[in-house]
Design a protein around this motif. Sequence first.
Motif, short mmCIF file in Angstrom:
data_model
loop_
_atom_site.label_atom_id
_atom_site.label_comp_id
_atom_site.label_asym_id
_atom_site.label_seq_id
_atom_site.Cartn_x
_atom_site.Cartn_y
_atom_site.Cartn_z
N GLY A 4 18.24 59.56 -18.50
CA GLY A 4 19.53 59.77 -17.87
C GLY A 4 19.68 61.22 -17.46
O GLY A 4 20.21 61.54 -16.41
N CYS A 5 19.18 62.11 -18.30
CA CYS A 5 19.14 63.54 -18.02
C CYS A 5 17.73 64.04 -18.35
O CYS A 5 17.16 63.67 -19.36
N ASP A 6 17.19 64.88 -17.48
CA ASP A 6 15.89 65.46 -17.74
C ASP A 6 16.03 66.57 -18.77
O ASP A 6 17.10 67.12 -18.98
N GLY A 7 14.94 66.91 -19.41
CA GLY A 7 14.97 67.99 -20.38
C GLY A 7 13.66 68.11 -21.12
O GLY A 7 12.63 67.60 -20.69
N PHE A 8 13.72 68.78 -22.25
CA PHE A 8 12.54 69.00 -23.09
C PHE A 8 12.87 68.63 -24.52
O PHE A 8 14.02 68.69 -24.95
N GLN A 9 11.83 68.26 -25.25
CA GLN A 9 11.98 67.96 -26.67
C GLN A 9 10.86 68.64 -27.44
O GLN A 9 9.75 68.76 -26.95
N ILE A 10 11.18 69.11 -28.63
CA ILE A 10 10.19 69.72 -29.49
C ILE A 10 9.54 68.61 -30.30
O ILE A 10 10.22 67.85 -30.98
N ASN A 11 8.23 68.52 -30.20
CA ASN A 11 7.49 67.45 -30.86
C ASN A 11 6.93 67.86 -32.22
O ASN A 11 6.88 67.05 -33.13
N LYS A 12 6.49 69.13 -32.33
CA LYS A 12 5.79 69.52 -33.55
C LYS A 12 5.83 71.03 -33.73
O LYS A 12 5.68 71.78 -32.77
N LEU A 13 6.03 71.46 -34.98
CA LEU A 13 5.89 72.86 -35.37
C LEU A 13 4.73 72.95 -36.35
O LEU A 13 4.63 72.13 -37.26
#
Length: 134
Positions: free
Chosen positions: A104-113
Amino acid sequence: MKKIFLFLLPLLFFTACGDDCYNAPQPIAFKFVDVNDENLITNGTLTTFSIQDENNVGVQLTRTSDDMVILENVGAYNGTKNYKFYSGVKVFDFSIQSSEFKGGCDGFQINKLTFTGVGIDVKDENGYYKIIFQ
């Protein structure tokens, strides 16, 4: 006039929801403690510290009222980026792996630290990372 207004209202509604939709990655928070679970910022052991990315650019840090540290504006990229934590007590490295998502909205996600360093242990707590200095 009423017909023109009724025609323009849906048009404005659908154009206002277009390209302005962006989801930033969730914030990352660190809590620095010793082996006795005592907060190192609260007790005055950890007074000055900084984080730099792999290009030696400083990361903006925000200290919370409960003496945790929020990393600002990290994770908004596709791939893995390396960081270094500097203080008079410890120095350690970590990396953040992020990816782009569409919806619905583009963006970024943090997958792993991933954390690396001598004399630290990290626990993924509910909503923050507890970094234990040994």
